[in-house]
Design a protein around this motif. Structure first.
Motif, PDB file in Angstrom:
ATOM      1  N   GLN A   1     -19.176  16.461 -19.928  1.00 23.87           N
ATOM      2  CA  GLN A   1     -18.194  15.522 -19.397  1.00 23.87           C
ATOM      3  C   GLN A   1     -17.180  15.125 -20.458  1.00 23.87           C
ATOM      4  O   GLN A   1     -15.973  15.046 -20.195  1.00 23.87           O
ATOM      5  CB  GLN A   1     -18.905  14.274 -18.873  1.00 23.87           C
ATOM      6  CG  GLN A   1     -17.983  13.246 -18.236  1.00 23.87           C
ATOM      7  CD  GLN A   1     -17.521  13.655 -16.867  1.00 23.87           C
ATOM      8  OE1 GLN A   1     -18.257  13.579 -15.903  1.00 23.87           O
ATOM      9  NE2 GLN A   1     -16.287  14.108 -16.776  1.00 23.87           N
TER      10      GLN A   1
ATOM     11  N   SER B   1     -14.586  18.096 -21.201  1.00 20.67           N
ATOM     12  CA  SER B   1     -13.557  18.300 -20.176  1.00 20.67           C
ATOM     13  C   SER B   1     -12.639  17.087 -20.037  1.00 20.67           C
ATOM     14  O   SER B   1     -11.447  17.235 -19.750  1.00 20.67           O
ATOM     15  CB  SER B   1     -14.202  18.627 -18.828  1.00 20.67           C
ATOM     16  OG  SER B   1     -15.041  17.585 -18.385  1.00 20.67           O
ATOM     17  N   SER B   2     -13.155  15.877 -20.257  1.00 17.73           N
ATOM     18  CA  SER B   2     -12.313  14.691 -20.102  1.00 17.73           C
ATOM     19  C   SER B   2     -11.300  14.558 -21.232  1.00 17.73           C
ATOM     20  O   SER B   2     -10.220  13.993 -21.031  1.00 17.73           O
ATOM     21  CB  SER B   2     -13.174  13.429 -20.005  1.00 17.73           C
ATOM     22  OG  SER B   2     -13.964  13.238 -21.156  1.00 17.73           O
TER      23      SER B   2
ATOM     24  N   SER C   1     -15.836  19.091  -9.863  1.00 19.80           N
ATOM     25  CA  SER C   1     -16.388  17.751  -9.669  1.00 19.80           C
ATOM     26  C   SER C   1     -17.550  17.771  -8.688  1.00 19.80           C
ATOM     27  O   SER C   1     -18.602  17.165  -8.934  1.00 19.80           O
ATOM     28  CB  SER C   1     -15.287  16.808  -9.167  1.00 19.80           C
ATOM     29  OG  SER C   1     -15.809  15.526  -8.898  1.00 19.80           O
TER      30      SER C   1
ATOM     31  N   ARG D   1     -20.647  19.521 -10.249  1.00 19.52           N
ATOM     32  CA  ARG D   1     -21.330  18.683 -11.234  1.00 19.52           C
ATOM     33  C   ARG D   1     -22.118  17.557 -10.565  1.00 19.52           C
ATOM     34  O   ARG D   1     -23.196  17.192 -11.033  1.00 19.52           O
ATOM     35  CB  ARG D   1     -20.310  18.120 -12.229  1.00 19.52           C
ATOM     36  CG  ARG D   1     -19.875  19.145 -13.261  1.00 19.52           C
ATOM     37  CD  ARG D   1     -19.288  18.523 -14.504  1.00 19.52           C
ATOM     38  NE  ARG D   1     -17.994  17.953 -14.286  1.00 19.52           N
ATOM     39  CZ  ARG D   1     -17.047  17.874 -15.238  1.00 19.52           C
ATOM     40  NH1 ARG D   1     -17.288  18.349 -16.451  1.00 19.52           N
ATOM     41  NH2 ARG D   1     -15.885  17.338 -14.993  1.00 19.52           N
ATOM     42  N   GLN D   2     -21.565  17.027  -9.481  1.00 16.84           N
ATOM     43  CA  GLN D   2     -22.299  16.002  -8.749  1.00 16.84           C
ATOM     44  C   GLN D   2     -23.582  16.586  -8.152  1.00 16.84           C
ATOM     45  O   GLN D   2     -24.640  15.946  -8.163  1.00 16.84           O
ATOM     46  CB  GLN D   2     -21.431  15.420  -7.627  1.00 16.84           C
ATOM     47  CG  GLN D   2     -20.207  14.664  -8.109  1.00 16.84           C
ATOM     48  CD  GLN D   2     -20.551  13.287  -8.624  1.00 16.84           C
ATOM     49  OE1 GLN D   2     -21.108  13.136  -9.711  1.00 16.84           O
ATOM     50  NE2 GLN D   2     -20.208  12.273  -7.865  1.00 16.84           N
TER      51      GLN D   2
ATOM     52  N   ARG E   1     -24.727   8.459 -13.413  1.00 19.90           N
ATOM     53  CA  ARG E   1     -23.313   8.688 -13.074  1.00 19.90           C
ATOM     54  C   ARG E   1     -22.425   7.689 -13.795  1.00 19.90           C
ATOM     55  O   ARG E   1     -21.309   8.028 -14.216  1.00 19.90           O
ATOM     56  CB  ARG E   1     -23.134   8.570 -11.559  1.00 19.90           C
ATOM     57  CG  ARG E   1     -21.720   8.877 -11.066  1.00 19.90           C
ATOM     58  CD  ARG E   1     -21.352  10.326 -11.328  1.00 19.90           C
ATOM     59  NE  ARG E   1     -20.003  10.607 -10.905  1.00 19.90           N
ATOM     60  CZ  ARG E   1     -18.898  10.346 -11.619  1.00 19.90           C
ATOM     61  NH1 ARG E   1     -19.009   9.772 -12.816  1.00 19.90           N
ATOM     62  NH2 ARG E   1     -17.717  10.648 -11.162  1.00 19.90           N
TER      63      ARG E   1
ATOM     64  N   LEU F   1     -21.917   8.839 -17.307  1.00 21.49           N
ATOM     65  CA  LEU F   1     -20.927   9.922 -17.339  1.00 21.49           C
ATOM     66  C   LEU F   1     -19.514   9.371 -17.166  1.00 21.49           C
ATOM     67  O   LEU F   1     -18.570   9.878 -17.775  1.00 21.49           O
ATOM     68  CB  LEU F   1     -21.231  10.948 -16.252  1.00 21.49           C
ATOM     69  CG  LEU F   1     -22.555  11.705 -16.398  1.00 21.49           C
ATOM     70  CD1 LEU F   1     -22.720  12.716 -15.264  1.00 21.49           C
ATOM     71  CD2 LEU F   1     -22.637  12.412 -17.747  1.00 21.49           C
ATOM     72  N   GLN F   2     -19.368   8.330 -16.328  1.00 21.73           N
ATOM     73  CA  GLN F   2     -18.044   7.734 -16.145  1.00 21.73           C
ATOM     74  C   GLN F   2     -17.562   7.061 -17.422  1.00 21.73           C
ATOM     75  O   GLN F   2     -16.384   7.163 -17.777  1.00 21.73           O
ATOM     76  CB  GLN F   2     -18.091   6.716 -15.003  1.00 21.73           C
ATOM     77  CG  GLN F   2     -16.740   6.100 -14.655  1.00 21.73           C
ATOM     78  CD  GLN F   2     -15.780   7.102 -14.045  1.00 21.73           C
ATOM     79  OE1 GLN F   2     -16.208   8.146 -13.549  1.00 21.73           O
ATOM     80  NE2 GLN F   2     -14.497   6.801 -14.091  1.00 21.73           N
TER      81      GLN F   2
ATOM     82  N   THR G   1     -18.458   7.926 -20.384  1.00 25.12           N
ATOM     83  CA  THR G   1     -18.133   9.044 -21.272  1.00 25.12           C
ATOM     84  C   THR G   1     -16.775   9.629 -20.934  1.00 25.12           C
ATOM     85  O   THR G   1     -15.981   9.970 -21.815  1.00 25.12           O
ATOM     86  CB  THR G   1     -19.215  10.130 -21.164  1.00 25.12           C
ATOM     87  OG1 THR G   1     -20.495   9.565 -21.456  1.00 25.12           O
ATOM     88  CG2 THR G   1     -18.937  11.277 -22.130  1.00 25.12           C
ATOM     89  N   LEU G   2     -16.518   9.752 -19.627  1.00 20.04           N
ATOM     90  CA  LEU G   2     -15.226  10.275 -19.184  1.00 20.04           C
ATOM     91  C   LEU G   2     -14.079   9.415 -19.715  1.00 20.04           C
ATOM     92  O   LEU G   2     -13.077   9.941 -20.214  1.00 20.04           O
ATOM     93  CB  LEU G   2     -15.200  10.323 -17.653  1.00 20.04           C
ATOM     94  CG  LEU G   2     -13.933  10.886 -16.991  1.00 20.04           C
ATOM     95  CD1 LEU G   2     -14.294  11.592 -15.684  1.00 20.04           C
ATOM     96  CD2 LEU G   2     -12.925   9.772 -16.696  1.00 20.04           C
TER      97      LEU G   2
ATOM     98  N   ALA H   1     -16.772  23.045 -22.186  1.00 21.52           N
ATOM     99  CA  ALA H   1     -17.589  22.399 -21.159  1.00 21.52           C
ATOM    100  C   ALA H   1     -18.455  23.421 -20.430  1.00 21.52           C
ATOM    101  O   ALA H   1     -19.632  23.157 -20.135  1.00 21.52           O
ATOM    102  CB  ALA H   1     -16.693  21.665 -20.166  1.00 21.52           C
TER     103      ALA H   1
END
Length: 391
Positions: free
Chosen positions: A13, A16-17, A111, A114-115, A131, A134-135, A137-138, A175
């Motif tokens: 994550q 890619s972010s 997306s 990954r979910q 989740r 991960l958010q 981290t994003l 990623a």
């Protein structure tokens, strides 16, 4: 799910972010100054790209279910890298549209895959918290990418833009390589469904539609508030960066804490309803900033609180109401709310808020309140439908 797998998901994550942050900051300037496209062409091309992506998302999510989400996620990460690499060489509007369609399709499918991968590797009770990690981290990755993109904007050279976009493409290759370190997830053996799949699940479609309305908060800080600052307040231009910084730090520090409080659909419906009310308060405070720009800080604090509540509730809803053997397909469909907000949000909110002023802000806030209140009965309807399905 092992701690190692969690770290691996977070590293993928993050990689890619960072690329996404670079793209968000530099793409408009690159397409205009280097590629030579007009603002109308850029807007139309990006809209078409996300429109195609939203349509392709569900079939790609279904593919993740049937072929295994890890392999599909790896392929779509590489497809995203390819799309970004295409931006380096396109110099005409038709080729730009082709590249944006590939980009939108790959991003939407990635997306969803990954979910589905998260749903397969994480126990149901832990999915929302993971989740949230991960958010957070994003958001950290977006901040790093935005800083790198800001450097390219400062240099404002062809070489700088090309180097950053090439690095963007490499982040998605990285990623993909990181995702390969995760355990392989076997394909699901789903029961036969109609060719309409998730689209035939009307209660889930209703929940998705309500979430799409709530997702219209997305263009606020990136477009609407900056335009409001420029046209309706005497706030300094650096306030735009300050508000984005507050939002990013807020999510980094508190998203996981907020998500830990959501433990089931009842908590999720309460979180979404509260998000609507807090978003109304944010809209009202933003409206007050026309007379005193320091209200902008209070507005963004309310906005980020609503954003975290909505995200936590929406994750719990999307995972819990989806059949375990069709998570990819259902997550892709639920994710169309983001695509809709990206496509329609700028035009709709510019008309309502910038054109309408304070009444426009209050109307937007009322829409958030209504959508948030509608989520609980929609969830009950979806639960009733699930209880009638054969085990």
């Amino acid at each position: 799910m092992t701690a190692s797998s969690r770290r691996t998901l977070a590293h993928a994550q993050l990689a890619s972010s960072v690329g996404d942050g670079i793209y968000l900051v530099t793409s408009a300037f690159y397409f205009a100054r280097i590629v030579g496209l007009s603002p109308t062409e850029i807007g139309l091309g990006l809209t078409l790209g996300w429109a195609v992506g939203s349509v392709a998302g569900v079939p790609l999510g279904r593919l993740a279910d049937r072929r295994g989400p890890r392999g599909v996620a790896v392929l779509l990460a590489l497809a995203t890298a390819t799309a970004v690499a295409c931006f380096l060489v396109v110099r005409s509007f038709p080729l730009f549209v082709v590249a944006t369609c590939l980009y939108g399709t790959a991003q939407t499918g990635l997306s969803a895959a990954r979910q589905a991968l998260l749903a397969a590797l994480v126990e149901p009770s832990e999915r929302t918290v993971v989740r949230a990690v991960l958010q957070a981290t994003l958001n950290g990755g977006l901040a790093v990418g935005a800083a790198l993109g800001g450097l390219a904007l400062h240099l404002d050279t062809r070489e700088g833009y090309l180097a950053l976009l090439a690095f963007d493409a490499l982040t998605f290759v990285a990623a993909a390589l990181v995702l390969l370190r995760l355990p392989a997830v076997p394909p699901t053996q789903a029961s036969p469904t109609s060719r309409w799949g998730v689209l035939k699940d009307r209660p889930y479609a209703l929940v998705t539609m309500i979430n799409a309305v709530m997702m219209f908060y997305m263009p606020l800080l990136s477009l609407i508030v900056p335009l409001w600052i420029a046209t309706r307040t005497d706030a300094p231009s650096w306030m735009v960066s300050a508000l984005l910084f507050i939002n990013t730090v807020g999510v980094l520090l508190f998203q996981v804490r907020v998500a830990r409080r959501v433990k089931g659909l009842r908590d999720a419906s309460v979180a979404v309803r509260l998000a609507g009310l807090v978003m109304f308060a944010a809209c009202a405070v933003f409206a007050m900033s026309s007379s005193a720009w320091l209200w902008l800080i209070a507005g963004v604090l309310l906005q980020v609180a609503a954003e975290m509540l909505l995200a936590s509730g929406a994750w719990e809803i999307s995972f819990t109401l989806a059949p375990d053997d069709r998570q990819g397909e259902y997550q892709a469909f639920f994710g169309t709310g983001t695509a809709v907000a990206r496509m329609l949000g700028p035009a709709v909110l510019t008309t309502v808020v910038i054109g309408g002023g304070t009444p426009g802000w209050l109307l937007l806030g009322a829409v958030f309140v209504a959508a948030g209140a509608a989520m609980a009965p929609a969830i009950r309807r979806a639960e009733a439908r699930r209880s009638l399905e054969p085990a």
